[in-house]
Design a protein around this motif. Sequence first.
Motif, mmCIF file in Angstrom:
data_model
loop_
_atom_site.group_PDB
_atom_site.id
_atom_site.type_symbol
_atom_site.label_atom_id
_atom_site.label_comp_id
_atom_site.label_asym_id
_atom_site.label_seq_id
_atom_site.Cartn_x
_atom_site.Cartn_y
_atom_site.Cartn_z
ATOM 1 N N SER A 90 0.890 -1.151 0.000
ATOM 2 C CA SER A 90 0.000 0.000 0.000
ATOM 3 C C SER A 90 0.933 1.206 0.000
ATOM 4 C CB SER A 90 -0.837 -0.001 1.273
ATOM 5 O OG SER A 90 0.021 0.101 2.389
ATOM 6 N N PRO A 91 0.421 2.402 -0.315
ATOM 7 C CA PRO A 91 1.305 3.579 -0.276
ATOM 8 C C PRO A 91 1.986 3.693 1.086
ATOM 9 C CG PRO A 91 -0.803 4.151 -1.267
ATOM 10 C CD PRO A 91 -0.937 2.737 -0.769
ATOM 11 N N ALA A 92 1.243 3.404 2.163
ATOM 12 C CA ALA A 92 1.831 3.532 3.502
ATOM 13 C C ALA A 92 2.952 2.513 3.689
ATOM 14 C CB ALA A 92 0.752 3.325 4.559
ATOM 15 N N ALA A 93 2.703 1.282 3.226
ATOM 16 C CA ALA A 93 3.727 0.243 3.392
ATOM 17 C C ALA A 93 4.973 0.603 2.594
ATOM 18 C CB ALA A 93 3.173 -1.103 2.955
ATOM 19 N N LEU A 94 4.792 1.133 1.389
ATOM 20 C CA LEU A 94 5.954 1.503 0.580
ATOM 21 C C LEU A 94 6.733 2.640 1.235
ATOM 22 C CD1 LEU A 94 5.094 1.459 -3.221
ATOM 23 C CD2 LEU A 94 6.645 -0.018 -1.965
ATOM 24 N N ALA A 95 5.997 3.589 1.803
ATOM 25 C CA ALA A 95 6.669 4.699 2.471
ATOM 26 C C ALA A 95 7.500 4.181 3.649
ATOM 27 C CB ALA A 95 5.642 5.722 2.952
ATOM 28 N N ARG A 96 6.945 3.222 4.386
ATOM 29 C CA ARG A 96 7.682 2.664 5.530
ATOM 30 C C ARG A 96 8.970 1.993 5.073
ATOM 31 N NH1 ARG A 96 2.707 1.149 7.436
ATOM 32 N NH2 ARG A 96 2.957 -1.006 6.782
ATOM 33 N N LEU A 97 8.890 1.366 3.869
ATOM 34 C CA LEU A 97 10.072 0.668 3.370
ATOM 35 C C LEU A 97 11.261 1.609 3.236
ATOM 36 C CD1 LEU A 97 8.686 -1.483 0.458
ATOM 37 C CD2 LEU A 97 9.712 -2.293 2.568
ATOM 38 N N SER A 98 10.965 2.900 2.966
ATOM 39 C CA SER A 98 12.057 3.796 2.635
ATOM 40 C C SER A 98 13.030 3.944 3.794
ATOM 41 C CB SER A 98 11.525 5.156 2.184
ATOM 42 O OG SER A 98 10.758 5.698 3.218
ATOM 43 N N TRP A 99 12.546 3.756 5.019
ATOM 44 C CA TRP A 99 13.535 3.823 6.081
ATOM 45 C C TRP A 99 13.817 2.460 6.684
ATOM 46 C CZ3 TRP A 99 11.151 2.247 10.505
ATOM 47 C CH2 TRP A 99 9.789 2.470 10.625
ATOM 48 N N ARG A 100 12.944 1.487 6.418
ATOM 49 C CA ARG A 100 13.180 0.176 7.011
ATOM 50 C C ARG A 100 14.155 -0.646 6.178
ATOM 51 N NH1 ARG A 100 7.948 -3.028 7.442
ATOM 52 N NH2 ARG A 100 8.874 -3.971 5.623
ATOM 53 N N VAL A 101 14.115 -0.451 4.878
ATOM 54 C CA VAL A 101 14.940 -1.289 4.004
ATOM 55 C C VAL A 101 16.083 -0.464 3.439
ATOM 56 C CG1 VAL A 101 14.921 -2.748 1.960
ATOM 57 C CG2 VAL A 101 12.889 -2.574 3.377
ATOM 58 N N GLY A 102 17.271 -0.790 3.872
ATOM 59 C CA GLY A 102 18.429 -0.064 3.353
ATOM 60 C C GLY A 102 18.514 -0.204 1.843
ATOM 61 N N ASP A 103 18.015 -1.313 1.334
ATOM 62 C CA ASP A 103 18.125 -1.604 -0.090
ATOM 63 C C ASP A 103 17.289 -0.679 -0.962
ATOM 64 O OD1 ASP A 103 19.932 -3.576 0.073
ATOM 65 O OD2 ASP A 103 18.495 -5.225 -0.049
ATOM 66 N N LEU A 104 16.477 0.173 -0.338
ATOM 67 C CA LEU A 104 15.654 1.035 -1.189
ATOM 68 C C LEU A 104 16.533 1.926 -2.066
ATOM 69 C CD1 LEU A 104 12.475 1.161 -1.285
ATOM 70 C CD2 LEU A 104 12.862 3.552 -0.741
ATOM 71 N N ALA A 105 17.726 2.203 -1.589
ATOM 72 C CA ALA A 105 18.659 2.987 -2.408
ATOM 73 C C ALA A 105 18.916 2.261 -3.724
ATOM 74 C CB ALA A 105 19.957 3.188 -1.654
ATOM 75 N N ALA A 106 18.937 0.948 -3.672
ATOM 76 C CA ALA A 106 19.169 0.174 -4.896
ATOM 77 C C ALA A 106 17.983 0.314 -5.844
ATOM 78 C CB ALA A 106 19.393 -1.302 -4.557
ATOM 79 N N ILE A 107 16.764 0.322 -5.280
ATOM 80 C CA ILE A 107 15.561 0.399 -6.116
ATOM 81 C C ILE A 107 15.455 1.774 -6.776
ATOM 82 C CG2 ILE A 107 13.044 0.518 -5.926
ATOM 83 C CD1 ILE A 107 13.049 -1.940 -4.294
ATOM 84 N N ALA A 108 15.989 2.803 -6.129
ATOM 85 C CA ALA A 108 16.039 4.151 -6.692
ATOM 86 C C ALA A 108 14.686 4.645 -7.181
ATOM 87 C CB ALA A 108 17.070 4.202 -7.833
ATOM 88 N N PRO A 109 13.749 4.837 -6.260
ATOM 89 C CA PRO A 109 12.447 5.333 -6.700
ATOM 90 C C PRO A 109 12.642 6.703 -7.345
ATOM 91 C CG PRO A 109 12.606 5.358 -4.291
ATOM 92 C CD PRO A 109 13.860 4.739 -4.793
ATOM 93 N N GLY A 110 11.896 6.975 -8.391
ATOM 94 C CA GLY A 110 12.054 8.272 -9.046
ATOM 95 C C GLY A 110 12.991 8.199 -10.240
ATOM 96 N N ARG A 111 13.850 7.190 -10.286
ATOM 97 C CA ARG A 111 14.726 7.053 -11.457
ATOM 98 C C ARG A 111 14.069 6.088 -12.452
ATOM 99 N NH1 ARG A 111 21.006 5.728 -10.831
ATOM 100 N NH2 ARG A 111 20.992 7.878 -10.163
ATOM 101 N N SER A 112 14.243 6.357 -13.736
ATOM 102 C CA SER A 112 13.643 5.486 -14.751
ATOM 103 C C SER A 112 14.603 4.361 -15.131
ATOM 104 C CB SER A 112 13.283 6.293 -16.003
ATOM 105 O OG SER A 112 14.476 6.710 -16.636
#
Length: 482
Positions: free
Chosen positions: A138-160
């Motif tokens: 859900s949007p809330a769950a994804l937002a939580r991921l941004s600080w819970r999962v260090g790997d979010l840097a790898a996913i790079a939201p916002g980059r195409s």
Amino acid sequence: MSRIVVIGAGVGGLAAAVRLAEAGHDVTVHERAATVGGKLGRYERDGFRFDTGPSLLTLPQVFADLGLSLDAVPLDPVVRHVFPDGSVLDSSSDPDVFLGRIAAAFGPAGAADWARFWRRAGRIWAASWGSVLQREVSPAALARLSWRVGDLAAIAPGRSLRALGRRYLRDPRLRMLLDRYATYTGTDPRRAPAALAAIPYAELAFGGWYLPGGLGVLATALLDRCAALGVTVHTSSPVTAVRTRSGRVAGVGLSSGSELPADMVVSDVDAATLYRDLLPSPDRLARLADRSLAGFVMLLGVRGSTPELAHHTVFFPRDYDAEFDAVFGSPGHGRRARPPSDPAVFVTRATDPAVHPPGTEAWFVLVNAPRHGTAAGAVDWRRPGLAESYGTHILNVLAARGVDVRDRLVFRETRTPADLAEATAAPGGAIYGTAGGLLRPANRGPVDGLFLVGGSAHPGGGLPMVTLSAKIVADRIGPAVG
Ligand SMILES: Cc1cc2nc3c(=O)[nH]c(=O)nc-3n(C[C@H](O)[C@H](O)[C@H](O)COP(=O)(O)OP(=O)(O)OC[C@H]3O[C@@H](n4cnc5c(N)ncnc54)[C@H](O)[C@@H]3O)c2cc1C
């Protein structure tokens, strides 16, 4: 034990039925078409057998999890890529072999770039697999991921995906190869999230597979598994409404006029159709993600043999962006969608004697296409003569790229987006339901007891993804009690 009705016998619906029956529930499936499988379609003519939908099976472990014994055969190459300058690159599920092939085709710098990209793609895959693909989001769950999962840097939201390719890959041919994976979720690489780098990783790390007899045997295997588990599957039985009582699912209405009570309903129907027609829910409708692109398919009976083809071969155009501009149009700038004049052409030709008479080949030819419809972002594929003339054009394009099959045809049939829409109730004939991003319609519906599986819901389209949506929903419903 709950009484559960599954609407639609696509792979997502059948996989959900299997898992829910395994969990001890009383499961019934209602499918509007006369056969099961949905987009995983099959067609036979004059001793030729075609898959009309999927031709590449990935993540076979997802299907083994359903208790199916599939005789999957690994493909090497997974895909042969033929570039506009005539160079050829065969992908491999062995990373070292693939690096060697890249070095041989494009030089050591290309291989070094790919190796760096591959490490990044592996991190993206690990983050997606752990945090996104196997659980509800859900949007809330994804937002939580941004600080819970260090790997979010790898996913790079916002980059195409395009930007990711530019960052790692200097050779335009490798960028083109990467761009194509955006189309696996029906989107444009310039708008697709970088997270889609998980797709080539999954395809090449776990391999691309073929099922002897054609991928359609997966639908038969799922149906057999349903039967063994006591699931009743009714074909030619459209569901016309989801009934609710006091904010909870109460059952479904069938086109026969009868009502079927249910404690829970799992819908494998496109989310837009569910929210517009079966359970009018305007708020959900408004929040639906973009539609995926569609496909123009030709099924060819071909005399002789074509050794230059691998099982899967893609012939790239000179200007890949022109293809995406045509397929999606730019209605805001007054540019309508149109069939691309010089598209990438994807040819599948199995060397499996079960699918063609001796001395012949069965070809499945696929090009990306605008969805069917009359809006500016679509094309009216029912326009007289269009399918025929476009099919001829694509054969000419193939000939210009070095594979001329025009004088070897036993027959040629076309399947336009309008045909897919009619056969499977996919709005506009969209191949993958919703396009691109991480946020799709949720697996939980707006009323208690209603769940969504299939390509238009999380985690998206493609055979493994719709099968994962079934796992997410079955885990959410849980085992039968009492
Ligand atoms: C040309 C093409 C090529 C593809 N290539 C690949 C590939 O190589 N690899 C890959 O992994 N994926 C591929 N895909 C995508 C893949 O086929 C789909 O993502 C997947 O099959 C979709 O499954 P689904 O569960 O979403 O249901 P669908 O297949 O969309 O099935 C939904 C079912 O619901 C039924 N239904 C709809 N409305 C009702 C109703 N009111 N009542 C009862 N039943 C209803 C429909 O008739 C249909 O059978 C391809 C698809 C196409 C079309």
